[in-house]
Design an enzyme around this catalytic site. Sequence first.
Site, PDB file in Angstrom:
ATOM      1  N   HIS A  21       0.832  -1.202   0.000  1.00 30.95           N
ATOM      2  CA  HIS A  21       0.000   0.000   0.000  1.00 30.95           C
ATOM      3  C   HIS A  21       0.870   1.257   0.000  1.00 30.95           C
ATOM      4  CE1 HIS A  21      -3.180   2.612   2.201  1.00 30.95           C
ATOM      5  NE2 HIS A  21      -3.517   2.514   0.917  1.00 30.95           N
ATOM      6  N   HIS A  63      -0.879  11.176  -2.052  1.00 31.16           N
ATOM      7  CA  HIS A  63      -2.218  10.701  -1.719  1.00 31.16           C
ATOM      8  C   HIS A  63      -3.196  11.838  -1.473  1.00 31.16           C
ATOM      9  CE1 HIS A  63      -5.434   9.389   1.035  1.00 31.16           C
ATOM     10  NE2 HIS A  63      -5.401   8.267   0.344  1.00 31.16           N
TER      11      HIS A  63
END
Length: 250
Positions: A21, A63
């Site tokens: 991730h 992100h």
Amino acid sequence: MATGIDRGSSAPWPYPRLVAHRCGGTLAPENTSAGFDACVRYGYRMVEFDAKLSADNVLFLLHDDTLDRTTNGHGPAAAHTWPELVALDAGAWRGAEFVGTRLPTLADAAERCARDGIAANIEIKPCPGREVITGTLVAQGALALWQGRTPPLLSSFSFDALAAARDAAPSLPRGMLFEQVPADWLRIVSELDCVSLHASHRYLSEPLVAQIRASGLRVLAYTVNDPTRARLLAQWGVDMICTDRIDLLT
């Protein structure tokens, strides 16, 4: 199918079961080259990372819509040019050993994937109002940068961004991201011509996974950090498990 990967769940699947991730999970500053280093260290063969656009339309990894959490910059990422962004420290927040880590471009990520033999799941992460242009440019960039190699799997929570990616590079495989899988999931993934469905593991059940796979789709579960849960999801037929704990899930 327009994508270069067969949608049938019994067809060969080019991606490994475990996916790191945001490049390195919790072991490195997210979405950075240090994450790739962690993947190599723990033997991971696939990463997930977030791609968005700078004010001058450079594709880079980040992100959040803002810079404050993971860099020493401030404010909306979309308001900054690439020369401004590349000057930021994207590692100090994670620890002294990462001071001076820079935000990578999509080209930097492609280079690391090629060098280390790592597959990629590129999450298209558009800043508000930039869904279509981000989906288009990420898909075009990915098509060019991964030419001749296992294609990156594109995904997004944004329908508009993933639709734009489909139109810009129909040969690249796509997966629609959900937190909780909606009742009309099959209509959505069919319209986007997806090969996979990505969802929070908390909302997946064995019957739902079976239903999704029976439709011909692969399944990615995020973010799974418990080995026992990961084994159960694999028993259910989940194809890809995205984790922050690349040191625990091996």
